[in-house]
Design a protein around this motif. Structure first.
Motif, PDB file in Angstrom:
ATOM      1  N   SER A 142       0.832  -1.656   0.124  1.00 40.29           N
ATOM      2  CA  SER A 142      -0.012   0.200  -0.077  1.00 40.29           C
ATOM      3  C   SER A 142       0.640   1.408  -0.253  1.00 40.29           C
ATOM      4  O   SER A 142       1.907   1.067   0.215  1.00 40.29           O
ATOM      5  N   LYS A 143       0.489   2.626  -0.159  1.00 40.90           N
ATOM      6  CA  LYS A 143       1.382   3.309  -0.651  1.00 40.90           C
ATOM      7  C   LYS A 143       0.249   4.489   0.771  1.00 40.90           C
ATOM      8  O   LYS A 143       1.155   5.803   1.057  1.00 40.90           O
ATOM      9  N   ASN A 144      -0.813   4.323   0.807  1.00 44.73           N
ATOM     10  CA  ASN A 144      -1.358   5.458   1.902  1.00 44.73           C
ATOM     11  C   ASN A 144      -2.571   5.092   3.583  1.00 44.73           C
ATOM     12  O   ASN A 144      -3.030   4.112   2.401  1.00 44.73           O
ATOM     13  N   ARG A 145      -2.056   4.813   4.070  1.00 45.76           N
ATOM     14  CA  ARG A 145      -2.289   3.724   5.283  1.00 45.76           C
ATOM     15  C   ARG A 145      -2.842   4.376   6.113  1.00 45.76           C
ATOM     16  O   ARG A 145      -2.548   5.557   6.355  1.00 45.76           O
ATOM     17  N   ALA A 146      -3.992   4.388   6.967  1.00 46.74           N
ATOM     18  CA  ALA A 146      -4.918   5.155   8.013  1.00 46.74           C
ATOM     19  C   ALA A 146      -4.431   3.527   9.151  1.00 46.74           C
ATOM     20  O   ALA A 146      -4.943   2.512   9.058  1.00 46.74           O
ATOM     21  N   ILE A 147      -4.371   4.043  10.396  1.00 49.40           N
ATOM     22  CA  ILE A 147      -4.119   4.023  11.244  1.00 49.40           C
ATOM     23  C   ILE A 147      -4.731   3.915  12.647  1.00 49.40           C
ATOM     24  O   ILE A 147      -4.091   4.810  13.305  1.00 49.40           O
ATOM     25  N   LEU A 148      -6.074   3.632  12.801  1.00 47.16           N
ATOM     26  CA  LEU A 148      -6.731   3.798  13.941  1.00 47.16           C
ATOM     27  C   LEU A 148      -6.665   3.540  15.406  1.00 47.16           C
ATOM     28  O   LEU A 148      -6.936   1.427  14.956  1.00 47.16           O
ATOM     29  N   ALA A 184     -13.388   8.608  12.227  1.00 51.23           N
ATOM     30  CA  ALA A 184     -13.009   7.580  11.015  1.00 51.23           C
ATOM     31  C   ALA A 184     -13.327   8.103  10.006  1.00 51.23           C
ATOM     32  O   ALA A 184     -12.455   8.418   9.091  1.00 51.23           O
ATOM     33  N   GLU A 185     -14.721   8.406   9.795  1.00 51.86           N
ATOM     34  CA  GLU A 185     -15.204   8.754   8.085  1.00 51.86           C
ATOM     35  C   GLU A 185     -14.169  10.262   8.600  1.00 51.86           C
ATOM     36  O   GLU A 185     -13.890  10.495   7.189  1.00 51.86           O
ATOM     37  N   LYS A 186     -14.338  11.192   9.580  1.00 49.67           N
ATOM     38  CA  LYS A 186     -13.691  12.445   9.072  1.00 49.67           C
ATOM     39  C   LYS A 186     -11.999  12.359   8.835  1.00 49.67           C
ATOM     40  O   LYS A 186     -11.873  12.687   7.567  1.00 49.67           O
ATOM     41  N   ILE A 187     -10.986  10.760   9.218  1.00 52.16           N
ATOM     42  CA  ILE A 187     -10.018  10.699   8.670  1.00 52.16           C
ATOM     43  C   ILE A 187      -9.922  10.733   6.973  1.00 52.16           C
ATOM     44  O   ILE A 187      -9.599  10.510   6.592  1.00 52.16           O
ATOM     45  N   PHE A 188     -10.666   9.952   6.844  1.00 47.05           N
ATOM     46  CA  PHE A 188     -10.385   9.259   5.770  1.00 47.05           C
ATOM     47  C   PHE A 188     -11.437  10.193   4.494  1.00 47.05           C
ATOM     48  O   PHE A 188     -10.605  10.245   3.041  1.00 47.05           O
ATOM     49  N   THR A 189     -11.976  11.025   4.832  1.00 43.91           N
ATOM     50  CA  THR A 189     -12.843  11.798   3.921  1.00 43.91           C
ATOM     51  C   THR A 189     -10.845  12.903   3.920  1.00 43.91           C
ATOM     52  O   THR A 189     -10.948  13.300   2.127  1.00 43.91           O
ATOM     53  N   SER A 190     -10.570  13.296   4.507  1.00 43.79           N
ATOM     54  CA  SER A 190      -9.673  14.691   5.182  1.00 43.79           C
ATOM     55  C   SER A 190      -8.311  13.873   4.007  1.00 43.79           C
ATOM     56  O   SER A 190      -7.533  14.491   3.165  1.00 43.79           O
ATOM     57  N   SER A 231      -7.164  15.555   0.283  1.00 42.61           N
ATOM     58  CA  SER A 231      -6.258  15.862  -0.297  1.00 42.61           C
ATOM     59  C   SER A 231      -4.809  15.220  -1.181  1.00 42.61           C
ATOM     60  O   SER A 231      -3.839  14.951  -1.128  1.00 42.61           O
ATOM     61  N   GLY A 232      -5.701  13.977  -1.548  1.00 41.52           N
ATOM     62  CA  GLY A 232      -5.186  13.024  -3.191  1.00 41.52           C
ATOM     63  C   GLY A 232      -4.274  12.159  -2.181  1.00 41.52           C
ATOM     64  O   GLY A 232      -3.860  10.964  -3.135  1.00 41.52           O
ATOM     65  N   ARG A 233      -4.575  11.535  -0.999  1.00 44.55           N
ATOM     66  CA  ARG A 233      -4.334  11.272  -0.568  1.00 44.55           C
ATOM     67  C   ARG A 233      -4.840   9.588   0.305  1.00 44.55           C
ATOM     68  O   ARG A 233      -5.640   9.278   1.390  1.00 44.55           O
ATOM     69  N   VAL A 278     -15.077   7.048  -0.266  1.00 47.62           N
ATOM     70  CA  VAL A 278     -14.672   8.115   0.641  1.00 47.62           C
ATOM     71  C   VAL A 278     -13.169   7.335   0.822  1.00 47.62           C
ATOM     72  O   VAL A 278     -11.800   7.210   0.998  1.00 47.62           O
ATOM     73  N   LEU A 279     -13.758   5.350   0.880  1.00 42.40           N
ATOM     74  CA  LEU A 279     -12.812   4.784   0.945  1.00 42.40           C
ATOM     75  C   LEU A 279     -12.769   3.579  -0.870  1.00 42.40           C
ATOM     76  O   LEU A 279     -14.145   3.342  -1.231  1.00 42.40           O
ATOM     77  N   SER A 280     -11.845   2.845  -1.455  1.00 44.91           N
ATOM     78  CA  SER A 280     -12.024   2.491  -2.984  1.00 44.91           C
ATOM     79  C   SER A 280     -12.434   1.534  -2.729  1.00 44.91           C
ATOM     80  O   SER A 280     -11.981   0.375  -1.441  1.00 44.91           O
ATOM     81  N   SER A 281     -13.121   0.405  -3.512  1.00 48.03           N
ATOM     82  CA  SER A 281     -13.352  -0.467  -2.874  1.00 48.03           C
ATOM     83  C   SER A 281     -12.408  -1.932  -3.244  1.00 48.03           C
ATOM     84  O   SER A 281     -12.271  -3.467  -2.236  1.00 48.03           O
ATOM     85  N   SER A 282     -11.362  -1.069  -3.402  1.00 48.31           N
ATOM     86  CA  SER A 282      -9.571  -2.063  -3.531  1.00 48.31           C
ATOM     87  C   SER A 282      -8.894  -1.951  -2.488  1.00 48.31           C
ATOM     88  O   SER A 282      -8.383  -2.788  -2.288  1.00 48.31           O
ATOM     89  N   THR A 283      -9.595  -1.230  -1.154  1.00 45.05           N
ATOM     90  CA  THR A 283      -8.813  -0.677  -0.189  1.00 45.05           C
ATOM     91  C   THR A 283      -8.704  -1.667   1.210  1.00 45.05           C
ATOM     92  O   THR A 283     -10.124  -2.919   0.890  1.00 45.05           O
ATOM     93  N   SER A 284      -7.434  -2.300   1.736  1.00 44.34           N
ATOM     94  CA  SER A 284      -7.584  -2.763   2.628  1.00 44.34           C
ATOM     95  C   SER A 284      -7.735  -2.841   3.547  1.00 44.34           C
ATOM     96  O   SER A 284      -7.375  -2.206   4.118  1.00 44.34           O
ATOM     97  N   VAL A 285      -9.182  -3.320   4.330  1.00 48.67           N
ATOM     98  CA  VAL A 285      -9.496  -3.120   5.325  1.00 48.67           C
ATOM     99  C   VAL A 285      -9.074  -4.599   7.078  1.00 48.67           C
ATOM    100  O   VAL A 285      -9.390  -5.560   6.513  1.00 48.67           O
ATOM    101  N   PHE A 286      -8.908  -3.967   7.766  1.00 45.90           N
ATOM    102  CA  PHE A 286      -8.167  -4.668   8.604  1.00 45.90           C
ATOM    103  C   PHE A 286      -9.071  -4.456  10.173  1.00 45.90           C
ATOM    104  O   PHE A 286      -7.925  -3.795  10.625  1.00 45.90           O
TER     105      PHE A 286
END
Length: 844
Positions: A589-595, A762-768, A772-774, A803-811
Motif C-alpha cells: 500500500s501507498k496511503n495507510r490509515a491506522i486507528l 474514522a469517517e473524518k480521517i478517511f475524508t480528509s 488531500s489526494g491521499r 471515501v474509501l476505494s472498493s480495493s482498499t485493504s481493510v483490517f
C-alpha cells in the motif's frame, strides 16, 4: 497461526468430530434440519430435503433423553436367572414422546432402580438397547449413595426448596466428597451418552437437578451438539442459591446447554438473577423469546409448565374397578362433603399445615362439624432424616387430636391414608371430592390439581357414567408457592403458613355456589386438556430446534478448564488476524490509515499504571515516521492525559473523548468536532445524576470536558441496572430539547454532544485523506469495546460514498474472541503490540 492459549480448540470448523471408540459404532448420517423451522413444516415437500435435492437424503432425526432414571421397571425373574423389564407407564419421560415428531427415534439414557451385578451389566445393557432403546448408566454403589442420597437429596433438593444448611443437625454441612461423587456420576452418564450419539444429527434433552453438570461434559466433547435442559424442581432466589459453595460451577455447566427450561417465570427469573449477579450476564427478550448472550452463543430460556398425560387419565377413568370403587366411596361418605389431599410424604408438602387449617375451619365454622371430611392420601416418603420423622409425628398427633375433638359415631373429620394408592383408586377419590387442597410450602410443579380436574370432567361418549353426564364442577385451594399455581387462575390461592386464611379458603371453596364452581372448573379444564404433556414436549423441542439452527454455520472454539469450560461461537467470516497477511498488504500500500483504541487495546485493562511503556512509544513513533502512514489514537479518555502521555510522538494524531477533541499532530491545535459548543445542558444533567448517585450506593459521576458519565459497576447489580434504566428515561425527558445524546453502556449511562462517536472520527480521517489526494488504500482499525464497534460499522458506508476505494485493504480487528462487527480478532494486548511491531519493522 493458532494462538497457544487455545490449544484445546477442537477441529470442528470442518465437522471433524472425534471418532467414538465403541464397538457398535453407527454409520454417520448426513445432516438435516440446519435451517429454521419444525419438522412438520417440511412434510409438504418431502422431495426437497433442506440439505440436498436428492430425496433419499432425508434422514430420521433422533433425540437422546437423559434423566436420573430410565422409564422402565425391572425385576428379577422367578427362577433368579436374569431380569425382566417393562415400560413404566407413569414415567413422564415415556409420556413426553407423544409431543415429539412421529418419525423421531427416541433413545433413553439413565440408571435403573435396581442394583445389577457387574457380571450381568453387559447383557442387561444389550437387552435394554435392543428392546427398549434404553442405555443404562450403572453407578458403583459408593458413588450412587453419595450422588443421590448425598448431594442430590441432602444438598440440592433442600436448597432448591429454600432450606438453608444452618447447622450440622438442621440441613447438614456442605461435603465436598458428595460434590465429587455428583461430578463422577454425571461423568458416567456422559460416557453412556457418548457411546450412542451421532453428534451432528442428534438432539440431547437432559432432565432435572441430578444432571446439572452433564452439559459441560458433553459440550467439551462435541462443541456444536444440540442440547436442552429442563429443571423439574423450583430454582431458588439468588439469595438462597448463592449460599451453594459450587454455585458458579453449576451455573456455567447449565449455560453449556442451548435451551434451559423452567416451569414458571419465577424460577426462570431467579436463574437469570443468579447469572446477572454472579457472571455479569444480562438477558434480552426478543419477539417473545428470552435469551442470554454467552460467549457468542445465545442460550434460550424456556418457561413452560409440564402437563399431565390426558390419554392415561382418561383410560383409567374407563376402568370397571374405578367405577366400582367410586360407588363404594360414595356409600362410605354419603351425606359428607369431601376435601381431598394427595401428597408425597416429605417436609415441603405442608400436610401438617393443611391439617391445622382443617381443624381451624371446623372451629370457625361449626356447621361443617359432622359434614366435612378431609381425606389425606400420603404417598410413601422417598427421603429420610430427623426433619421428616418430626413432621410425621406432628401429622399423627394432629390427626388424633382433630378426630378426638370433632369426631362423632360414624364420622371422622380426617381420614389419613398412609400407603401407596393406585392411579385408578386415586381417580375414584378425585371423582367424589368437592375440593382438592394443596398446601405445599414449596413445590416444583405438582400435577395433583390437573389430575383432579380431568377426573371431575370424566370421559365423554357412550362409556360415560351418569355421574359425569351432569354439570361438571370442581374447586381448588392451592398454595401460591407451587409451580402449577400461576396456571390455575380459578383456584383460591393461599399462603399455607397462614392457617386462618387457608381455613377460610377451604370454607369458601365448599360453600361456593354450584354455578360458580362450574365456571371455574370449565376454565381450568380448557387449560389442562390443551396444555398436556405432549404440548409441553412439543413446545420445548421446537424451541430447541430454533435455538440450535445456526450451530453448523458458526465457528466454535472450546476454551477454559474444568467447569470454566465454555464454547465461543463466532461468525464463519470472523478469524484471527494473520501477521503475515497484514504485513504483506501493508507493504503493497501507498496511503495507510491506522486507528488504535487505547484502554484494552494497547494498554491492558488490568494495568493500574495507565502510562504507555517505552516500547509502545517507540513502536508508534516508528509507524508515524513512515510518510505513507496516518496514525491516530482514538480513545474515550480526556485530551489532557492522552496529550501528556503521547507528547514524545510528534506526528501522532489524537482523538480524545470519543472524538469530541481532535488534533492531527503535536504542533497543531485541538479542534472540537461537536455540532455545538454550548454546554448549558450540564447544569440540567448533573443535578439529575447527583440525585441517583446519592440514592445508589457504589455509583459515581465522571466529569469529562464534553460529557458526563454515571458509573454503577460497584453498585448492587439489580438495583444499579434498575436505577440506570430509570435515569436514562429521566435524562431523555429533561434533555429532550438539548443537542445531546443519552446512551447506556456496560455499567454506565453517558450524556454527550450529538454526532460524537469513534465512527465519526474514522469517517473524518478517511475524508480528509481523500480530499488531500491521499485516499487510503490500507486501513487498520483496532479496538476492544462497544464504542469501537462504531468504527467497525462505517466501512461499508465509506466505500459506498467513495471515501474509501472498493480495493482498499481493510483490517477491522477486535481484541478478544467475541461477537463483533470486525472481521478479525487478536487475543490480547500482547498480540496487538506484536502485530504493530511487525508493521513498524516493515516500515524500517
Amino acid at each position: 497461526m493458532m494462538s497457544r492459549s487455545y490449544t484445546n480448540l477442537l477441529d470442528l470448523a470442518t465437522g471433524n468430530f472425534p471418532v467414538l471408540s465403541q464397538p457398535r459404532e453407527k454409520k454417520r448420517l448426513p445432516r438435516v434440519m440446519t435451517v429454521p423451522g419444525v419438522i412438520s413444516e417440511l412434510d409438504d415437500d418431502q422431495a426437497n430435503s433442506v440439505s440436498s435435492d436428492v430425496p433419499s437424503s432425508v434422514v430420521q432425526d433422533r433425540i437422546i433423553i437423559v434423566a436420573n432414571q430410565l422409564p422402565v421397571k425391572a425385576k428379577r425373574r422367578p427362577d433368579n436367572k436374569g431380569w425382566s423389564f417393562s415400560w413404566d407407564e407413569d414415567s413422564l419421560l415415556l409420556q413426553l414422546k407423544d409431543g415429539l415428531p412421529e418419525d423421531m427415534e427416541v433413545i433413553y439414557v439413565g440408571s435403573l432402580r435396581v442394583e445389577v451385578d457387574l457380571s450381568e451389566q453387559d447383557d442387561v445393557s444389550q437387552l435394554l438397547l435392543d428392546r427398549f432403546k434404553c442405555v443404562p448408566a450403572f453407578l458403583p454403589p459408593d458413588i450412587l449413595s453419595k450422588f443421590y442420597h448425598g448431594f442430590c437429596k441432602q444438598h440440592l433438593w433442600p436448597l432448591f426448596h429454600y432450606m438453608l444448611p444452618f447447622s450440622v443437625n438442621h440441613g447438614g454441612r456442605f461435603d465436598r466428597s458428595l460434590w465429587e461423587a455428583y461430578v463422577a456420576a454425571n461423568k458416567i452418564f456422559s460416557q453412556r451418552v457418548i457411546e450412542v450419539i451421532n453428534p451432528e444429527d442428534d438432539y440431547v434433552w437432559i432432565h432435572d437437578y441430578h444432571l446439572m453438570v452433564l452439559p459441560t461434559f458433553l459440550r467439551r466433547r462435541f462443541n456444536r451438539l444440540r442440547m436442552g435442559f429442563f429443571l423439574h424442581s423450583p430454582f431458588p432466589s439468588s439469595e438462597i442459591y448463592r449460599t451453594l459453595p459450587v454455585r458458579e460451577e453449576i451455573l456455567k455447566a447449565l449455560l453449556n446447554s442451548d435451551l434451559i427450561g423452567f416451569h414458571t417465570f419465577d424460577y426462570a427469573r431467579h436463574f437469570l438473577s443468579c447469572c446477572s449477579r454472579m457472571l455479569g450476564l444480562e438477558y434480552q427478550s426478543k419477539r417473545g423469546y428470552i435469551g442470554l448472550e454467552y460467549y457468542g452463543r445465545t442460550v434460550g430460556i424456556k418457561i413452560m409448565p409440564v402437563g399431565i398425560h390426558m390419554g392415561q387419565i382418561e383410560s383409567v377413568l374407563k376402568l370397571a374397578d374405578k367405577e366400582w370403587r367410586v360407588g363404594e366411596l360414595k356409600q362410605q361418605f354419603e351425606g359428607r362433603t369431601v376435601l381431598l389431599g394427595v401428597d408425597d410424604m416429605d417436609i415441603f408438602k405442608g400436610v401438617n399445615l393443611k391439617l391445622l387449617a382443617m381443624e381451624q375451619m371446623l372451629k370457625q365454622h361449626p356447621k361443617w362439624q359432622g359434614r366435612a371430611v378431609l381425606v389425606q392420601i400420603a404417598n410413601p416418603a422417598r427421603g429420610k432424616g430427623k426433619d421428616l420423622e418430626e413432621i410425621q409425628a406432628e401429622i399423627q398427633a394432629s390427626c388424633k387430636r382433630i378426630n378426638e375433638t370433632f369426631g362423632q359415631p360414624g364420622y371422622e373429620p380426617v381420614v389419613f391414608i398412609d400407603k401407596p394408592v393406585s392411579l385408578s383408586e386415586r381417580a375414584a377419590y378425585y371423582t367424589i371430592a368437592e375440593c382438592v387442597v394443596v398446601a405445599a410450602v414449596r413445590d416444583g410443579m405438582n400435577l395433583t390439581p390437573y389430575e383432579y380436574i380431568v377426573c371431575r370432567q370424566g370421559v365423554s361418549g357412550p362409556e360415560s357414567s351418569s355421574e359425569s353426564s351432569g354439570p361438571r364442577k370442581s374447586m381448588l385451594v392451592v398454595s401460591e408457592f407451587i409451580g402449577c399455581s400461576p396456571s390455575l387462575s380459578g383456584a383460591i390461592r393461599v399462603n399455607p403458613w397462614n392457617i386462618e386464611a387457608t381455613a377460610e379458603a377451604m370454607n369458601e371453596a365448599i360453600s361456593m355456589s354450584d354455578s360458580e364452581k362450574q365456571l371455574r372448573h370449565e376454565k381450568h379444564y380448557r387449560y389442562v386438556s390443551t396444555h398436556d404433556v405432549a404440548y409441553w414436549s412439543r413446545s420445548f423441542f421446537q424451541d430447541m430446534e430454533r435455538c440450535c439452527r445456526d450451530h453448523f454455520r458458526r465457528l466454535c472454539w472450546g476454551i477454559g478448564l474444568s467447569f470454566g469450560f465454555r464454547v465461543v461461537a463466532l461468525d464463519p467470516n470472523f478469524r484471527k488476524l494473520s501477521i503475515d497477511a497484514i504485513v504483506s498488504a501493508y507493504l503493497r500500500s501507498k496511503n495507510r490509515a491506522i486507528l488504535l483504541d487505547y484502554d484494552g487495546t494497547i494498554m491492558p485493562q488490568t494495568s493500574i499504571n495507565k502510562t504507555p511503556s517505552q516500547e509502545v512509544i517507540s513502536i508508534i513513533n516508528a509507524l508515524c515516521g513512515d510518510v505513507k502512514n496516518t496514525v491516530f489514537i482514538v480513545s474515550g479518555r480526556g485530551r489532557e492525559s492522552l496529550g501528556k502521555w503521547f507528547s514524545p510522538c510528534k506526528k501522532l494524531g489524537i482523538a480524545a473523548e470519543h472524538g469530541f477533541f481532535m488534533r492531527w499532530s503535536v504542533d497543531e491545535h485541538w479542534e472540537t468536532c461537536g455540532q455545538s459548543s454550548d454546554f448549558g445542558w450540564i447544569q440540567i444533567a448533573e443535578p439529575v445524576m447527583k440525585l441517583y448517585t446519592e440514592s445508589t450506593d457504589g455509583s459515581s459521576i465522571e466529569t469529562k470536558e464534553s460529557a458526563l458519565v454515571w458509573h454503577h459497576r460497584d453498585a448492587d447489580p439489580g438495583f444499579g441496572a434498575s436505577q440506570a434504566k430509570e435515569m436514562l428515561d429521566h435524562l431523555e425527558s429533561v434533555l429532550a430539547n438539548e443537542p445531546v445524546a443519552v446512551k447506556s453502556g456496560q455499567f454506565i449511562v453517558e450524556v454527550k454532544p450529538q454526532g460524537i462517536s469513534k465512527g465519526c472520527v474514522a469517517e473524518k480521517i478517511f475524508t480528509s485523506m481523500a480530499e488531500s489526494g491521499r485516499q487510503a488504500d490500507f486501513v487498520l482499525c483496532v479496538g476492544d469495546d462497544r464504542s469501537d464497534e462504531d468504527m467497525f460499522e462505517i466501512f461499508g458506508n465509506a466505500i459506498t460514498s467513495g471515501v474509501l476505494s472498493s480495493s482498499t485493504s481493510v483490517f477491522a480487528c477486535t481484541v478478544g474472541q467475541k461477537p463483533s462487527k470486525a472481521k478479525y480478532y487478536l487475543d490480547d494486548t500482547t498480540d496487538v503490540i506484536n502485530m504493530l511491531e511487525a508493521l513498524a519493522d516493515a516500515s524500517d
